[in-house]
Design a protein around this motif. Structure first.
Motif, PDB file in Angstrom:
ATOM      1  N   ARG A 252       0.832  -1.198   0.000  1.00  0.00           N
ATOM      2  CA  ARG A 252       0.000   0.000   0.000  1.00  0.00           C
ATOM      3  C   ARG A 252       0.870   1.253   0.000  1.00  0.00           C
ATOM      4  N   GLY A 253       0.456   2.253  -0.833  1.00  0.00           N
ATOM      5  CA  GLY A 253       1.196   3.516  -0.908  1.00  0.00           C
ATOM      6  C   GLY A 253       2.541   3.362  -1.617  1.00  0.00           C
ATOM      7  N   SER A 254       2.576   2.551  -2.666  1.00  0.00           N
ATOM      8  CA  SER A 254       3.846   2.317  -3.371  1.00  0.00           C
ATOM      9  C   SER A 254       3.715   2.585  -4.866  1.00  0.00           C
ATOM     10  N   THR A 307       3.436  11.348   0.726  1.00  0.00           N
ATOM     11  CA  THR A 307       2.013  11.687   0.729  1.00  0.00           C
ATOM     12  C   THR A 307       1.865  13.207   0.829  1.00  0.00           C
ATOM     13  N   PRO A 308       0.927  13.785   0.106  1.00  0.00           N
ATOM     14  CA  PRO A 308       0.072  13.131  -0.886  1.00  0.00           C
ATOM     15  C   PRO A 308       0.858  12.798  -2.162  1.00  0.00           C
ATOM     16  N   ALA A 309       0.430  11.764  -2.859  1.00  0.00           N
ATOM     17  CA  ALA A 309       1.113  11.312  -4.067  1.00  0.00           C
ATOM     18  C   ALA A 309       0.567  12.062  -5.270  1.00  0.00           C
ATOM     19  N   GLU A 310       1.159  13.239  -5.514  1.00  0.00           N
ATOM     20  CA  GLU A 310       0.691  14.100  -6.603  1.00  0.00           C
ATOM     21  C   GLU A 310       1.852  14.399  -7.547  1.00  0.00           C
ATOM     22  N   SER A 328       0.985   3.397 -27.281  1.00  0.00           N
ATOM     23  CA  SER A 328      -0.084   4.333 -27.674  1.00  0.00           C
ATOM     24  C   SER A 328       0.381   5.771 -27.472  1.00  0.00           C
ATOM     25  N   GLY A 329       1.639   6.016 -27.787  1.00  0.00           N
ATOM     26  CA  GLY A 329       2.196   7.351 -27.688  1.00  0.00           C
ATOM     27  C   GLY A 329       2.752   7.714 -26.330  1.00  0.00           C
ATOM     28  N   ALA A 330       2.562   6.866 -25.324  1.00  0.00           N
ATOM     29  CA  ALA A 330       3.011   7.168 -23.960  1.00  0.00           C
ATOM     30  C   ALA A 330       4.256   6.360 -23.617  1.00  0.00           C
ATOM     31  N   ASN A 331       5.122   6.972 -22.807  1.00  0.00           N
ATOM     32  CA  ASN A 331       6.328   6.273 -22.357  1.00  0.00           C
ATOM     33  C   ASN A 331       6.012   5.169 -21.352  1.00  0.00           C
ATOM     34  N   ALA A 332       4.854   5.261 -20.696  1.00  0.00           N
ATOM     35  CA  ALA A 332       4.488   4.259 -19.692  1.00  0.00           C
ATOM     36  C   ALA A 332       2.972   4.125 -19.627  1.00  0.00           C
ATOM     37  N   VAL A 333       2.534   2.936 -19.215  1.00  0.00           N
ATOM     38  CA  VAL A 333       1.119   2.687 -18.944  1.00  0.00           C
ATOM     39  C   VAL A 333       0.998   2.373 -17.461  1.00  0.00           C
ATOM     40  N   CYS A 334       0.121   3.132 -16.735  1.00  0.00           N
ATOM     41  CA  CYS A 334       0.046   3.012 -15.279  1.00  0.00           C
ATOM     42  C   CYS A 334      -1.381   2.714 -14.821  1.00  0.00           C
ATOM     43  N   THR A 335      -1.462   2.007 -13.667  1.00  0.00           N
ATOM     44  CA  THR A 335      -2.735   1.743 -13.011  1.00  0.00           C
ATOM     45  C   THR A 335      -2.599   2.040 -11.518  1.00  0.00           C
ATOM     46  N   THR A 355      -3.705  12.809  -8.987  1.00  0.00           N
ATOM     47  CA  THR A 355      -3.314  12.450  -7.623  1.00  0.00           C
ATOM     48  C   THR A 355      -3.907  11.082  -7.268  1.00  0.00           C
ATOM     49  N   VAL A 356      -3.105  10.263  -6.602  1.00  0.00           N
ATOM     50  CA  VAL A 356      -3.567   8.926  -6.231  1.00  0.00           C
ATOM     51  C   VAL A 356      -3.703   8.842  -4.716  1.00  0.00           C
ATOM     52  N   ASP A 357      -4.514   7.886  -4.247  1.00  0.00           N
ATOM     53  CA  ASP A 357      -4.710   7.703  -2.810  1.00  0.00           C
ATOM     54  C   ASP A 357      -3.393   7.316  -2.137  1.00  0.00           C
ATOM     55  N   THR A 358      -3.289   7.711  -0.891  1.00  0.00           N
ATOM     56  CA  THR A 358      -2.050   7.445  -0.162  1.00  0.00           C
ATOM     57  C   THR A 358      -1.807   5.960   0.062  1.00  0.00           C
TER      58      THR A 358
END
Length: 674
Positions: A252-254, A307-310, A328-335, A355-358
């Protein structure tokens, strides 16, 4: 009168002795101290990092319904899916009376760093089956013992009941219970196996499912703290969420970055499958546990986020021979927790655009591709001059051959004799010439070079061809290097071998002659045997007035008023056996000749040619006015000269002498017989 002893009395002493011994043995056993039960060891703590090696152990005993088994498999898949994109590894083992259960093969620890690897793992979990009814006991001992030496960080131990077997039932003396009841030895052996895992640093988390679970037994193999060492779940429907929560807690938070390598860029690669990139330096300024880390064997690295992860960023240190491959034109795909999130490109990396949850688990994937290479070489002669028109066969690292022709489709170099092949995958390449330039011998050498990230532009050594024997690749194969004209060319006259307008050259020239020479020369004269030693014309054409034998009635071919020629040519001042000794013509051509030998009837006057001064060549052979020798048939005997005559004379004398000696010997023998 003697009394007969009763049979019991007869053996009384023996019976009494046996009874006494049995009594003492029983009493000794009763008062002997019982073997102490094993003491459970403390449960180790988990490392505070994302990327644990987790083992899931599932109970497949008879007490589970089919739905319970399905819920168990669903929970195990939730563990793998919840850790997708992290450096974690997951294995799955099952047990019943035996462990492994004898029906399903253990699923070895598998990386979950990519979605593909998670899908493969989940397919194996779905394939798990129920065990037979006679093997449906509950063997805690072997359920944990089968993981010994596997070096897991965390073991999630799922069970719905009490231990009812240990070891391998039926394979050892005294161990025949396949799971009909719970004995103390079943619990003790389970504690021993759990202690062995704990001694290796493995934390065991027990998950008791159902209302009939005995918490005290669960504590013995895990630990005393509820909600950390063990959990009790009312039914299997709640197992999925509980397992996912426990398994993903450390991540969590990584921010997790997985590096993949695509070797498919370029043709003729041996391997085209994408693989994980180990040893790549990834940095993130938003990390609280170090700015730069190196990807592990699964190509993954994990950072604890601030935190916060912005505006989270990450970039890589580019390696030689590689480049980022856009997705698709991006250097990375993230989830984030499995939900796709936006990014924007930065130098050699990416930045999250939201911004993602902590406590979110962010997983990003970067692909690098190998930059294709090129090969070059030159085709030259022995002097280093480029040669056009060769063809080669290249064998790539995939073992496939492909043909490269000079200035053909695959040759990127337009210069003749210079080759370049581009868009090649990394690996070893071998070259072999299969077609040499015209007039040159095929080169038999084979060369091998390697294209790699450090050497993407490789070159073979110059490939040299030797000239073929007698070949003239420049188009002057019959030329006389000394400047004299060959059979097809007369540079002095400017014409071909059939015509000499200058009146100087024969079809075959003699550079030492003052006039034109015949193809066969007379060793007794500087001129050719069929030529005119004073510079007259060739036997075929005389543009200066000397007519050909077939066209000039004055030439003497059929009649020689000057008495200079015969059908067979004259020798030096004297005629041969077929010639007119007075120098006149043959009987068949000269009516004024004194005599004619009948032996000269073989002379072919139609095949002879006469020059203006009277010399003649017959059948293309010589007829010089000097130095020739002729036998009775000058057209067939070799011209051997005086040396030949002496040799034949000596041979004749020897034969005659031998005949005389043989005759004398024969007569002597006859006289002796008489």
């Amino acid at each position: 009168m003697s009394l007969r002893r009763h049979p019991l009395a007869k053996h009384g002493a023996a019976v009494l002795a046996s009874s006494v011994l049995a009594t003492f043995a029983f009493l000794g056993a009763a008062v002997a101290p019982a073997q102490a039960a094993p003491e459970p060891q403390p449960n180790p703590s988990l490392a505070d990092r994302c990327g644990l090696d987790i083992g899931v152990v599932l109970d497949l005993s008879n007490s589970l319904s089919d739905r319970d088994v399905d819920d168990s498999k669903k929970a195990a898949k939730a563990v793998a899916s919840g850790l997708t994109g992290t450096p974690s590894r997951v294995s799955v083992n099952s047990f019943a009376t035996f462990g492994p259960d004898g029906t399903n093969d253990p699923i070895a620890a598998t990386s979950v760093s990519t979605a593909d690897s998670v899908s493969e793992l989940n397919e194996q979990i779905d394939a798990l089956r129920r065990v037979p009814q006679d093997s449906g006991g509950t063997n805690w001992d072997r359920s944990l013992g089968q993981l010994n030496a596997a070096h897991h960080d965390l073991v999630l131990f799922v069970t719905d009941g009490k231990p009812t077997a240990y070891g391998v039932p039926g394979s050892e003396r005294g161990n025949t219970d396949r799971g009909t009841r719970t004995d103390q030895i079943d619990i003790d052996k389970a504690i021993e196996s759990a202690n062995e895992l704990k001694s290796q640093g493995t934390k065991i988390v027990g998950l008791g499912v159902g209302s009939g679970i005995n918490e005290d037994n669960i504590k013995l193999v895990s630990g005393q703290t509820a909600g950390d060492d063990y959990y009790v779940i009312s039914d299997y429907s709640g197992l999925t969420e509980q397992l996912r929560e426990i398994a993903t807690k450390s991540c969590r938070g990584s921010l997790n970055v997985t590096k993949l390598i695509d070797p498919g860029a370029g043709e003729h690669g041996e391997n085209t499958d994408v693989y994980r990139g180990e040893g790549w330096a990834i940095s993130s300024p938003d990390s609280v546990d170090g700015v730069e880390k190196t990807t592990n064997a699964d190509g993954t690295v994990s950072f604890k986020l601030k935190t916060p992860a912005e505006g989270v960023q990450a970039s890589e240190e580019q390696q030689e021979g590689y480049r980022l491959q856009p997705q698709s034109g991006a250097n990375a795909v993230c989830t984030a927790d499995g939900r796709e999130i936006g990014t924007k490109n930065i130098a050699d990396g990416f930045e999250l655009t939201e911004t993602v949850d902590t406590d979110a688990i962010v997983a990003c994937q970067i692909i690098n591709e190998q930059i294709p290479g090129a090969l070059s070489w030159k085709k030259v002669d022995e002097d280093g001059k480029a040669l056009a028109g060769a063809e080669f066969t290249l064998t790539g690292p995939d073992g496939r051959d492909f043909v490269v022709a000079d200035n053909g489709e695959l040759d990127a170099d337009e210069a003749a004799g210079q080759f370049e092949v581009t868009d090649l995958a990394w690996g070893d390449y071998t070259i072999k010439e299969t077609s040499a330039p015209e007039g040159y011998v095929l080169a038999d050498e084979t060369q091998t070079v390697t294209i790699s990230g450090e050497k993407r532009e490789a070159a073979f050594s110059d490939i040299v061809n030797e000239k073929e024997a007698g070949a003239d690749p420049d188009g002057d194969a019959s030329a006389d290097p000394d400047g004299a004209a060959d059979a097809a060319t007369d540079p002095a006259g400017g014409e071909d071998g059939s015509t000499d307008p200058a009146g100087e050259e024969e079809a075959a020239t003699d550079p030492d002659s003052s006039g034109s020479e015949d193809a066969a020369t007379d060793p007794g004269d500087d001129g050719g045997t069929s030529s005119d030693p004073v510079g007259q014309e060739d036997a075929t054409t005389d543009p200066n007035g000397a007519a050909d034998a077939a066209t000039d009635p004055d030439s003497g071919a059929t009649a020689d008023p000057d008495g200079a020629d015969g059908a067979a040519t004259g020798s030096d001042s004297d005629r041969s056996a077929s010639a007119d000794p007075s120098g006149n013509d043959s009987a068949s051509t000269d009516p004024d000749a004194d005599d004619s030998d009948a032996k000269n009837s073989d002379a072919r006057t139609s095949a002879s040619s006469t020059s203006a001064d009277g010399t003649t060549s017959a059948d293309g052979a010589t007829g010089s006015t000097e130095g020739s020798d002729s036998g009775s048939d000058g057209a067939h005997l070799p011209r051997t000269g005086a040396a030949g005559a002496m040799t034949f004379g000596l041979l004749g004398a020897i034969l005659i002498g031998g005949g005389i000696i043989a005759l004398l010997v024969t007569r002597r023998r006859k006289s002796d017989l008489v």
